[in-house]
Design a protein around this motif. Sequence first.
Motif, mmCIF file in Angstrom:
data_model
loop_
_atom_site.group_PDB
_atom_site.id
_atom_site.type_symbol
_atom_site.label_atom_id
_atom_site.label_comp_id
_atom_site.label_asym_id
_atom_site.label_seq_id
_atom_site.Cartn_x
_atom_site.Cartn_y
_atom_site.Cartn_z
ATOM 1 N N SER A 268 -99.746 63.557 24.255
ATOM 2 C CA SER A 268 -99.980 63.857 23.162
ATOM 3 C C SER A 268 -101.264 63.219 22.747
ATOM 4 O O SER A 268 -101.237 61.861 23.348
ATOM 5 C CB SER A 268 -98.625 62.180 22.942
ATOM 6 O OG SER A 268 -97.874 62.675 23.872
ATOM 7 N N PRO A 269 -101.406 64.018 21.967
ATOM 8 C CA PRO A 269 -102.879 63.904 20.628
ATOM 9 C C PRO A 269 -102.802 62.082 20.138
ATOM 10 O O PRO A 269 -101.275 62.310 19.640
ATOM 11 C CB PRO A 269 -103.004 64.776 19.992
ATOM 12 C CG PRO A 269 -101.833 65.204 20.018
ATOM 13 C CD PRO A 269 -100.673 64.627 21.065
ATOM 14 N N ILE A 270 -103.797 61.871 20.095
ATOM 15 C CA ILE A 270 -103.841 60.642 18.780
ATOM 16 C C ILE A 270 -104.923 61.141 18.143
ATOM 17 O O ILE A 270 -105.418 61.568 17.816
ATOM 18 C CB ILE A 270 -104.927 59.605 18.973
ATOM 19 C CG1 ILE A 270 -104.037 58.315 20.560
ATOM 20 C CG2 ILE A 270 -104.563 58.645 18.531
ATOM 21 C CD1 ILE A 270 -104.718 57.639 21.225
ATOM 22 N N LEU A 271 -103.335 61.311 16.746
ATOM 23 C CA LEU A 271 -104.958 62.685 15.445
ATOM 24 C C LEU A 271 -105.082 60.845 14.273
ATOM 25 O O LEU A 271 -104.028 60.237 14.177
ATOM 26 C CB LEU A 271 -103.224 62.949 14.624
ATOM 27 C CG LEU A 271 -103.239 64.066 15.754
ATOM 28 C CD1 LEU A 271 -101.420 64.732 15.236
ATOM 29 C CD2 LEU A 271 -103.515 64.561 16.257
ATOM 30 N N GLY A 272 -105.806 61.468 13.596
ATOM 31 C CA GLY A 272 -106.163 61.121 12.736
ATOM 32 C C GLY A 272 -107.595 59.646 12.838
ATOM 33 O O GLY A 272 -107.857 59.053 12.385
ATOM 34 N N VAL A 273 -107.790 60.542 14.233
ATOM 35 C CA VAL A 273 -109.186 59.355 14.648
ATOM 36 C C VAL A 273 -110.552 61.535 14.728
ATOM 37 O O VAL A 273 -110.278 62.240 15.010
ATOM 38 C CB VAL A 273 -109.309 59.670 16.030
ATOM 39 C CG1 VAL A 273 -108.634 58.023 16.179
ATOM 40 C CG2 VAL A 273 -109.111 60.283 17.188
ATOM 41 N N ASN A 274 -111.663 60.721 14.650
ATOM 42 C CA ASN A 274 -112.672 61.590 14.631
ATOM 43 C C ASN A 274 -113.125 62.421 16.116
ATOM 44 O O ASN A 274 -114.289 61.701 16.661
ATOM 45 C CB ASN A 274 -114.303 60.652 14.400
ATOM 46 C CG ASN A 274 -114.068 60.720 13.191
ATOM 47 O OD1 ASN A 274 -113.889 61.931 12.101
ATOM 48 N ND2 ASN A 274 -113.871 59.273 12.248
ATOM 49 N N GLY A 275 -112.363 62.679 16.578
ATOM 50 C CA GLY A 275 -111.813 63.049 17.980
ATOM 51 C C GLY A 275 -110.930 63.381 18.412
ATOM 52 O O GLY A 275 -109.956 63.961 17.896
ATOM 53 N N ASN A 276 -111.314 64.236 19.792
ATOM 54 C CA ASN A 276 -109.820 64.839 20.864
ATOM 55 C C ASN A 276 -110.139 63.404 21.631
ATOM 56 O O ASN A 276 -110.372 63.350 23.044
ATOM 57 C CB ASN A 276 -110.355 65.741 21.333
ATOM 58 C CG ASN A 276 -110.424 67.409 20.182
ATOM 59 O OD1 ASN A 276 -109.618 67.104 19.110
ATOM 60 N ND2 ASN A 276 -111.472 67.458 20.112
ATOM 61 N N VAL A 277 -108.718 63.246 21.057
ATOM 62 C CA VAL A 277 -107.879 61.997 22.275
ATOM 63 C C VAL A 277 -106.703 62.225 23.062
ATOM 64 O O VAL A 277 -105.356 63.197 22.422
ATOM 65 C CB VAL A 277 -107.756 60.044 21.908
ATOM 66 C CG1 VAL A 277 -107.805 59.776 22.819
ATOM 67 C CG2 VAL A 277 -110.027 60.248 21.435
#
Length: 313
Positions: A268-277
């Motif tokens: 699951s991605p963390i959305l709202g940050v400056n990159g792909n996590v």
Amino acid sequence: MKIAVDAMGGDFAPEAIVEGVMLAAAELPEHVTIVLIGKQSALQPLMQKHNAEAVANIELVNAEDVIEMSEHPTKALSQKPNSSIGVGFKLLKDGQVSAFCSAGNTGAMHVGALFSIKAIEGILRPCIAGFVPQLTGGHAVMLDIGANADCKPEMLAQFGVVGSIYAQYIFGIDQPRVALMNIGSEEQKGSLVAQAAHQLLKENRRINFVGNIEGGDFFDGKADVIITDGFTGNTMFKLGESFYKVASQRGISDEFLDKTNYESVGGSPILGVNGNVIIAHGISSPLAIKNMISLAIRQVESNAYTKIAQALS
């Protein structure tokens, strides 16, 4: 493209992680390299066992410390900068990798993202997105599924924008249908927060808001983006994932129920940050790790997080 993977994160690490990386490496495009982060003393024997050292698209980066599942995220990150999670975020922040994936401590991954690559300017709260299979085909993006147990109406409304942009660039959907998870389809139903969020979503001309949906609509293909708070989202998402386990225990084989298996997407991605996590279940199997890496590649190629940043600027 370089995809960093925490080799020490997860209940079955590092064995399951290395096996998953090997499964992914066998199918990787030529331009993609996997950067495996962890204790060399633990990884070298596994690399030799799987003949990983002969695979050109796998690199090893040493990290002597490990953040355990039970550790306090903020304290662990500050006290263990040389942990596999700490090193992974340093590589991501420095631009040495395009994405960072882990099945380790979810809190540490969330805090690490906020401390290193930071939230996109204008984001009220980053969230975690899940992928809900639909009976009509494909998946709906559900957010939040655990980062924010309590949400204000403004946060839910922003999740609608973030989820819409993500679905557009990850799934190629023009004008994704955005729905609010509620206890009834009527506009006036639900908690005070849900009612206020409904009005904000309804008034937002940047999204294709289709109204409320109920729990019974979860798999019905009525929306491409499902909005809810992290408490409700996490509960519903994990309930949905349990269908595969129940079916397997009862000897039921079904193509759709197979898609509710957590392994099918893997992360699951963390959305709202400056990159792909990308974060994965602690119980992740090699297949889940392989699919998590595939999701990370697709997310990097979509450039979704920069599209979200542009929309909020």
